[in-house]
Motif scaffolding. Structure first.
Motif, PDB file in Angstrom:
ATOM      1  N   UNK A  33      -0.296  17.765  -1.490  1.00 22.93           N
ATOM      2  CA  UNK A  33      -0.287  16.515  -0.731  1.00 22.93           C
ATOM      3  C   UNK A  33       1.058  16.316  -0.047  1.00 22.93           C
ATOM      4  N   UNK A  34       1.005  15.903   1.210  1.00 23.30           N
ATOM      5  CA  UNK A  34       2.201  15.502   1.952  1.00 23.30           C
ATOM      6  C   UNK A  34       1.910  14.132   2.551  1.00 23.30           C
ATOM      7  N   UNK A  35       2.832  13.185   2.378  1.00 25.08           N
ATOM      8  CA  UNK A  35       2.563  11.814   2.810  1.00 25.08           C
ATOM      9  C   UNK A  35       3.853  11.101   3.162  1.00 25.08           C
ATOM     10  N   UNK A  36       3.718  10.078   4.027  1.00 25.77           N
ATOM     11  CA  UNK A  36       4.808   9.156   4.307  1.00 25.77           C
ATOM     12  C   UNK A  36       4.809   8.073   3.227  1.00 25.77           C
TER      13      UNK A  36
ATOM     14  N   UNK B 143      -4.809   2.275  13.275  1.00 29.19           N
ATOM     15  CA  UNK B 143      -4.683   1.062  12.472  1.00 29.19           C
ATOM     16  C   UNK B 143      -4.138   1.400  11.084  1.00 29.19           C
ATOM     17  N   UNK B 144      -3.386   0.500  10.467  1.00 33.82           N
ATOM     18  CA  UNK B 144      -3.018  -0.831  10.962  1.00 33.82           C
ATOM     19  C   UNK B 144      -1.705  -0.857  11.740  1.00 33.82           C
ATOM     20  N   UNK B 145      -1.080   0.328  11.899  1.00 31.51           N
ATOM     21  CA  UNK B 145       0.254   0.362  12.505  1.00 31.51           C
ATOM     22  C   UNK B 145       0.226   0.212  14.025  1.00 31.51           C
ATOM     23  N   UNK B 146      -0.960   0.324  14.630  1.00 27.62           N
ATOM     24  CA  UNK B 146      -1.036   0.205  16.087  1.00 27.62           C
ATOM     25  C   UNK B 146      -0.816  -1.220  16.575  1.00 27.62           C
ATOM     26  N   UNK B 147      -0.823  -2.202  15.680  1.00 24.55           N
ATOM     27  CA  UNK B 147      -0.617  -3.587  16.100  1.00 24.55           C
ATOM     28  C   UNK B 147       0.830  -4.062  15.865  1.00 24.55           C
ATOM     29  N   UNK B 148       1.716  -3.161  15.492  1.00 21.77           N
ATOM     30  CA  UNK B 148       3.106  -3.540  15.252  1.00 21.77           C
ATOM     31  C   UNK B 148       3.884  -3.678  16.562  1.00 21.77           C
ATOM     32  N   UNK B 149       4.867  -4.543  16.553  1.00 24.84           N
ATOM     33  CA  UNK B 149       5.749  -4.708  17.713  1.00 24.84           C
ATOM     34  C   UNK B 149       6.744  -3.541  17.747  1.00 24.84           C
ATOM     35  N   UNK B 150       7.438  -3.319  18.874  1.00 24.89           N
ATOM     36  CA  UNK B 150       8.450  -2.244  18.929  1.00 24.89           C
ATOM     37  C   UNK B 150       9.510  -2.369  17.836  1.00 24.89           C
ATOM     38  N   UNK B 151       9.952  -3.588  17.576  1.00 28.10           N
ATOM     39  CA  UNK B 151      10.974  -3.779  16.540  1.00 28.10           C
ATOM     40  C   UNK B 151      10.423  -3.427  15.159  1.00 28.10           C
ATOM     41  N   UNK B 152       9.160  -3.788  14.903  1.00 24.84           N
ATOM     42  CA  UNK B 152       8.559  -3.490  13.610  1.00 24.84           C
ATOM     43  C   UNK B 152       8.327  -1.991  13.449  1.00 24.84           C
ATOM     44  N   UNK B 153       7.982  -1.317  14.532  1.00 26.28           N
ATOM     45  CA  UNK B 153       7.822   0.134  14.467  1.00 26.28           C
ATOM     46  C   UNK B 153       9.154   0.813  14.144  1.00 26.28           C
ATOM     47  N   UNK B 154      10.202   0.312  14.751  1.00 18.02           N
ATOM     48  CA  UNK B 154      11.529   0.873  14.480  1.00 18.02           C
ATOM     49  C   UNK B 154      11.900   0.698  13.010  1.00 18.02           C
ATOM     50  N   UNK B 155      11.530  -0.442  12.444  1.00 14.86           N
ATOM     51  CA  UNK B 155      11.812  -0.698  11.016  1.00 14.86           C
ATOM     52  C   UNK B 155      11.079   0.320  10.146  1.00 14.86           C
ATOM     53  N   UNK B 156       9.811   0.596  10.469  1.00 20.45           N
ATOM     54  CA  UNK B 156       9.042   1.575   9.693  1.00 20.45           C
ATOM     55  C   UNK B 156       9.664   2.963   9.834  1.00 20.45           C
ATOM     56  N   UNK B 157      10.025   3.319  11.061  1.00 21.65           N
ATOM     57  CA  UNK B 157      10.667   4.621  11.288  1.00 21.65           C
ATOM     58  C   UNK B 157      11.924   4.775  10.433  1.00 21.65           C
ATOM     59  N   UNK B 158      12.636   3.685  10.263  1.00 18.20           N
ATOM     60  CA  UNK B 158      13.915   3.727   9.549  1.00 18.20           C
ATOM     61  C   UNK B 158      13.746   3.928   8.056  1.00 18.20           C
ATOM     62  N   UNK B 159      12.725   3.296   7.459  1.00 17.86           N
ATOM     63  CA  UNK B 159      12.637   3.289   5.996  1.00 17.86           C
ATOM     64  C   UNK B 159      11.626   4.273   5.426  1.00 17.86           C
ATOM     65  N   UNK B 160      10.688   4.755   6.256  1.00 19.42           N
ATOM     66  CA  UNK B 160       9.669   5.666   5.733  1.00 19.42           C
ATOM     67  C   UNK B 160      10.295   7.018   5.394  1.00 19.42           C
ATOM     68  N   UNK B 161       9.813   7.606   4.327  1.00 17.82           N
ATOM     69  CA  UNK B 161      10.309   8.923   3.915  1.00 17.82           C
ATOM     70  C   UNK B 161       9.134   9.843   3.620  1.00 17.82           C
ATOM     71  N   UNK B 162       9.358  11.131   3.849  1.00 15.63           N
ATOM     72  CA  UNK B 162       8.309  12.127   3.654  1.00 15.63           C
ATOM     73  C   UNK B 162       8.385  12.664   2.228  1.00 15.63           C
ATOM     74  N   UNK B 163       7.250  12.619   1.513  1.00 10.96           N
ATOM     75  CA  UNK B 163       7.210  13.102   0.131  1.00 10.96           C
ATOM     76  C   UNK B 163       6.080  14.104  -0.031  1.00 10.96           C
TER      77      UNK B 163
END
Length: 607
Positions: A94-97, A10-30
């Motif tokens: 610290x390493x985070x998305x 949670x809370x990302x387990x309730x996302x739709x496939x399209x919403x997961x793809x959006x997160x994959x696209x914009x998230x960055x590792x810092x």
């Protein structure tokens, strides 16, 4: 970016496939070095972070109020408010998305469950955690309004109609009861005629075809508003020992809600227990009913019932069990000249699973019962056999201090308030939550009135009383112990001492100051708000935190019971789920804010 952003928690387990793809696209590792400042109140918050490794602390006014660890989110509230409430610091490497604010806002608007899990108020987030989705919420219809449930349309007959004619109408329409309209001294009244009343009518000397239905109908009907919740109707039926209630919208009669109809919406197990208690002809039969309580609690919890609903229902059933047991053991003159009370969490209606007994007996001045000690021993022993453990502090009828005449008990109250005994404040606190379950409730009212009179006359005594909020505080704060990178053993969190107790006792102190007779914590809070003694926003947060911690404790204890482990209040941090950790942090921050309010209000720093 690497494809290792996890969507299984949670809370990302309730996302739709399209919403997961959006997160994959914009998230960055810092990455942040040890001691790095990640966010401050002076900088606009543009990202939400999900930790992969390391720990981040939130510091407000020089104090650490939260610590975030691997797989947890931080800066969510800062993003919504545009500013952080404090400074966020890296406690180690610290390493985070990092997820942009715009993406989070889009997900909130498009996905209700994501929004509830991430940003809702504590009460809404608790609901998302407890229910785990809409389906479970519909399985538990405790909170459905009566008006939205099945209500039998009212069938009326004139009170002057004879019994035979009434029974003919009932037979034709397939009914077992009817409402009766009648006039008494020029005023209309509404009663009910059932097949049980027919039995009594046949025993009358007047023939049924000559006997008016108003002569045998029952006119002391129990009513409930149509906008009340179904669990309110359930409590009313149990409290008044009735099987039907009249549903009204103002003065208009909408119909009748029966026990059988209610069972179609909520579990009937509670009614079966109440019926067993009422019909118990011996202590053994009463014990059989009492031993079913834990099963009922587990059933309600697994069905997603809210913690306050479970607590209220259990409190009503426990009260009936205690009163019924007392009627078996105490002679009529003892019942008439005493008041049997329960205290502590049981008195407040906040004890759910059976923990320790907290009971006492106030006696009318001048009354003497030669067998009182033996009766008290039998009462506490029977409760032990019913599954209610003995109180480690001996706060039970078997202790002479807790079965005194009213005048002597008033002296005891004065000693607790003004004396210097080590346990005086706790003894007083336990009594402050007293609730009558049998006998003359006026004796308890007199004792409470006396306490209010002597307590409000001394600011110093009140300050000493409320100071117990720090009785279980740990040096340096519990959050400081969460950073266990150099510790071998993970610290345990005491759900009662560090969680519910500061809320309960702080509100108890305010209730004593303002002479409130209510003992339930949530109800005390509502009264304090209505009288302008407590800020509405703080009050809301306190109720939310209390109910969350109560629910967490119940979940923990039910798990211990299932594993046949001793029940306690200690939970390891690793036992919490991701959302539970966030809610615990929220709750502790609320408790800290409440303690600060109490210290200022009662001038504790001057002690």
């Amino acid at each position: 970016m690497p494809h290792d952003f996890r969507f299984d928690t949670a809370p990302f387990d309730c996302l739709t496939p399209a919403q997961r793809a959006r997160v994959q696209e914009v998230a960055s590792l810092v990455e942040f070095a040890h001691g790095a400042v990640i966010l401050t109140p002076e900088v606009e918050a543009e990202f939400v972070y999900r930790l992969l490794q390391g720990h981040v602390q939130l510091v407000e006014d020089g104090d650490t109020v939260a610590v975030y660890g691997p797989h947890e989110l931080f800066a969510t509230r800062a993003v919504m408010a545009a500013r952080s409430s404090g400074t966020m610091l890296a406690m180690d490497a610290v390493q985070a998305w990092r997820i942009p604010k715009a993406t989070i806002q889009d997900l909130i608007r498009a996905n209700a469950m994501f929004s509830a899990a991430l940003f809702a108020d504590l009460s809404e987030r608790l609901s998302a955690t407890a229910h785990g989705g809409k389906d479970r919420e519909f399985l538990s219809l405790m909170m459905v309004r009566i008006a939205d449930a099945f209500i039998r349309k009212p069938h009326f007959v004139d009170g002057r109609l004879d019994i035979v004619s009434v029974c003919r109408q009932l037979s034709e329409q397939g009914l077992t009861n009817t409402l009766v309209r009648d006039s008494e001294r020029g005023r209309e009244r509404i009663g009910m005629f059932t097949t049980t009343d027919l039995r009594d009518a046949l025993l009358q000397p007047v023939p049924p075809h000559q006997l008016a239905v108003a002569k045998v109908a029952q006119f002391n009907l129990v009513t409930i508003a149509s906008d009340a919740a179904l669990y309110d109707a359930l409590l009313v039926m149990i409290r008044h020992r009735v099987h039907r209630v009249l549903v009204q919208d103002g003065d208009a009669v909408l119909g009748v809600l029966s026990q059988l109809d209610l069972m179609g919406f909520v579990s009937n197990h509670s009614h079966l227990i109440a019926l067993q208690v009422e019909q118990a002809g011996s202590i053994a039969e009463l014990r059989a009913a009492a031993l079913q309580m834990d099963g009922l609690i587990a059933l309600l919890h697994s069905g997603g019932a809210r913690i306050e609903v479970i607590a209220a229902l259990v409190s009503e059933l426990n009260s009936q069990i205690f009163a019924r047991l007392w009627s078996f053991l105490a002679p009529a003159d003892l019942v008439a000249n005493s008041c049997l009370i329960v205290m502590g969490s049981e008195g407040r209606g906040e004890q759910i699973l059976k923990t320790d007994q907290d009971n006492a007996l106030l006696l009318r001045d001048g009354y003497d019962c030669a067998q009182l000690e033996q009766i008290s021993i039998r009462f506490n022993q029977a409760l032990l056999e019913f599954g209610y453990p003995s109180c480690p502090g001996n706060i039970m009828l078997t202790n002479p201090m807790w079965r005194q005449p009213l005048a002597e008990f008033k002296d005891t109250l004065r000693q607790w308030l003004y004396g210097d005994a080590v346990d005086a404040s706790m003894q007083l606190a336990i009594f402050m939550d007293a609730r009558s379950v049998a006998g003359d409730a006026g004796l308890l009212q007199q004792a409470t009135t006396y306490l209010h009179g002597i307590a409000t006359a001394s600011d110093a005594s009140l300050a000493r009383f409320v100071a117990a909020i720090d009785q279980f505080s740990e040096p340096g704060g519990w959050w400081a112990r969460l950073h266990v990178l150099r510790e071998r053993e993970e610290p345990a969190f005491d759900l009662k001492k560090l969680g519910t107790f500061p809320i309960v006792h702080g509100i108890r102190a305010l209730a004593l100051e303002h002479r409130l007779v209510e003992v339930n914590t949530s109800k005390r809070i509502r009264i304090l708000v209505s009288q302008n003694h407590l800020a509405a926003d703080l009050a809301r947060d306190l109720v939310d935190a209390l109910h969350f911690l109560m629910g967490l404790k119940l979940k923990h204890n039910l798990s211990q019971r299932q594993l046949q482990q001793p029940v306690d209040n200690l939970v390891r941090w690793s036992q919490f789920g991701t959302l539970e950790r966030d809610l615990v942090k929220d709750s502790l921050a609320i408790i800290k804010r409440f303690k600060r309010h109490l210290r200022q209000h009662f001038k504790l720093d001057a002690l």
